[in-house]
Design a protein around this motif. Structure first.
Motif, mmCIF file in Angstrom:
data_model
loop_
_atom_site.group_PDB
_atom_site.id
_atom_site.type_symbol
_atom_site.label_atom_id
_atom_site.label_comp_id
_atom_site.label_asym_id
_atom_site.label_seq_id
_atom_site.Cartn_x
_atom_site.Cartn_y
_atom_site.Cartn_z
ATOM 1 N N GLY A 63 0.786 -1.223 0.000
ATOM 2 C CA GLY A 63 0.000 0.000 0.000
ATOM 3 C C GLY A 63 0.818 1.273 0.000
ATOM 4 N N LEU A 64 2.115 1.169 -0.234
ATOM 5 C CA LEU A 64 2.973 2.343 -0.338
ATOM 6 C C LEU A 64 4.163 2.005 -1.213
ATOM 7 C CD1 LEU A 64 4.914 2.816 3.034
ATOM 8 C CD2 LEU A 64 3.858 0.698 2.325
ATOM 9 N N SER A 65 4.840 3.032 -1.707
ATOM 10 C CA SER A 65 5.959 2.824 -2.620
ATOM 11 C C SER A 65 7.196 2.387 -1.842
ATOM 12 C CB SER A 65 6.275 4.128 -3.369
ATOM 13 O OG SER A 65 6.803 5.092 -2.467
ATOM 14 N N PRO A 66 8.184 1.817 -2.545
ATOM 15 C CA PRO A 66 9.435 1.457 -1.856
ATOM 16 C C PRO A 66 10.083 2.652 -1.163
ATOM 17 C CG PRO A 66 9.343 0.403 -4.002
ATOM 18 C CD PRO A 66 8.192 1.343 -3.950
ATOM 19 N N GLN A 67 10.088 3.814 -1.835
ATOM 20 C CA GLN A 67 10.687 4.998 -1.231
ATOM 21 C C GLN A 67 9.952 5.394 0.047
ATOM 22 O OE1 GLN A 67 9.835 4.617 -4.401
ATOM 23 N NE2 GLN A 67 11.325 5.555 -5.811
ATOM 24 N N ALA A 68 8.608 5.345 -0.013
ATOM 25 C CA ALA A 68 7.821 5.710 1.165
ATOM 26 C C ALA A 68 8.036 4.715 2.299
ATOM 27 C CB ALA A 68 6.345 5.789 0.793
#
Length: 286
Positions: free
Chosen positions: A253-258
């Motif tokens: 539910g979120l990007s790798p960066q996030a």
């Protein structure tokens, strides 16, 4: 294994003692190794197998002290057989020595990575073969734990070693997997059998397991290393960082960066998102 297993050379005509070390030789053309069998028979109890399937069955049944294994077997690659032997509790502790005419450094490294303890190149030097056998029998004797009840073959699922080998191969080769056929070939199964194995015991397709492992391993690398997202994507087998980001977002539910930024702000995030991605364990599924 008793100390008497480390036999001293005898006269060629003399039979080995009843408690001599037991050697299993797996080679599809045993007549080409006649001189080797003649060398070993006076010193060791010797069993032969001319195929990978027969070799696996005899290793499980006889539990030899050491296995001499040819790489080029017709029914199953010797490296795949070695991985099967090392995944099975019945045979995992048995030292495996590869015999092969293919002695390039990468071939020797591959053999050791499969779980073998040594690699003997053809053509053989007789004294070298005997010396290496003695060394590994001595090492096995030193590693031998206190006597314990042998593994109960009836208590384990017969397909567990196959499943464990396939899972381990996938985890160790995420970056270079060529598809289900590649995994099947390395494990020595047909694609149909491999697909059934994963579906029946893990409730996943092979492709689904690979996808889960890629995201899970990527998550671990995000948390434990300073690798860039791009490098992680390639390391776990994605063609580009965008595909990795999409798969990661769908899973978490979120990007790798996030995710990585969230770890810096709240390390507990790693624990919160790690458990859903854990792959089913074969011991629980079987």
């Amino acid at each position: 294994m008793s100390t008497s297993l480390l036999t001293k050379p005898r006269q060629p005509a003399q039979a080995p003692a009843a408690d001599a070390a037991h050697v299993l030789l797996i080679d599809d053309v045993p007549e080409e190794l006649r001189w080797l069998t003649q060398l070993l028979r006076p010193l060791y109890r010797l069993s032969l197998a001319d195929s990978a399937q027969q070799g696996l069955q005899r290793a499980q049944m006889l539990r030899p002290d050491v296995i001499l294994l040819d790489v080029g077997l017709p029914d199953l690659d010797g490296h795949a057989l070695c991985r099967l032997l090392k995944a099975d509790p019945l045979t995992a502790a048995i030292p495996v020595l590869f015999l092969s005419a293919h002695n390039a450094p990468e071939q020797r490294v591959r053999g050791l990575q499969s779980g073998a303890v040594d690699f003997i190149s053809k053509p053989f030097y007789p004294e070298e073969v005997l010396a290496r056998l003695q060394v590994h029998l001595q090492l096995a004797l030193q590693r031998q734990p206190a006597p314990a009840a042998p593994p109960d073959a009836a208590a384990r699922h017969p397909e567990q070693p196959l499943l464990e080998v396939a899972m381990r191969y996938i985890r160790e080769h995420l970056a270079g997997l060529q598809g289900v056929g590649d995994v099947a070939q390395q494990v020595g199964l047909s694609e149909k059998r491999l697909l059934a194995l994963f579906r029946e015991h893990l409730g996943l397709t092979v492709s689904g397991f690979i996808a889960e492992e890629r995201v899970r391993t990527g998550q671990r690398l995000l948390a434990e290393t300073l690798m860039s997202v791009q490098d992680i994507a390639f390391a776990v087998g994605f063609n580009n960082p965008g595909n990795f980001a999409t798969a990661f977002r769908e899973r978490h539910g979120l990007s790798p960066q996030a995710y990585r930024q969230g770890l810096r702000e709240s390390p507990a995030l790693a624990l919160a998102t790690d458990s859903p991605t854990a792959a089913p364990q074969p011991g629980h599924a079987l």
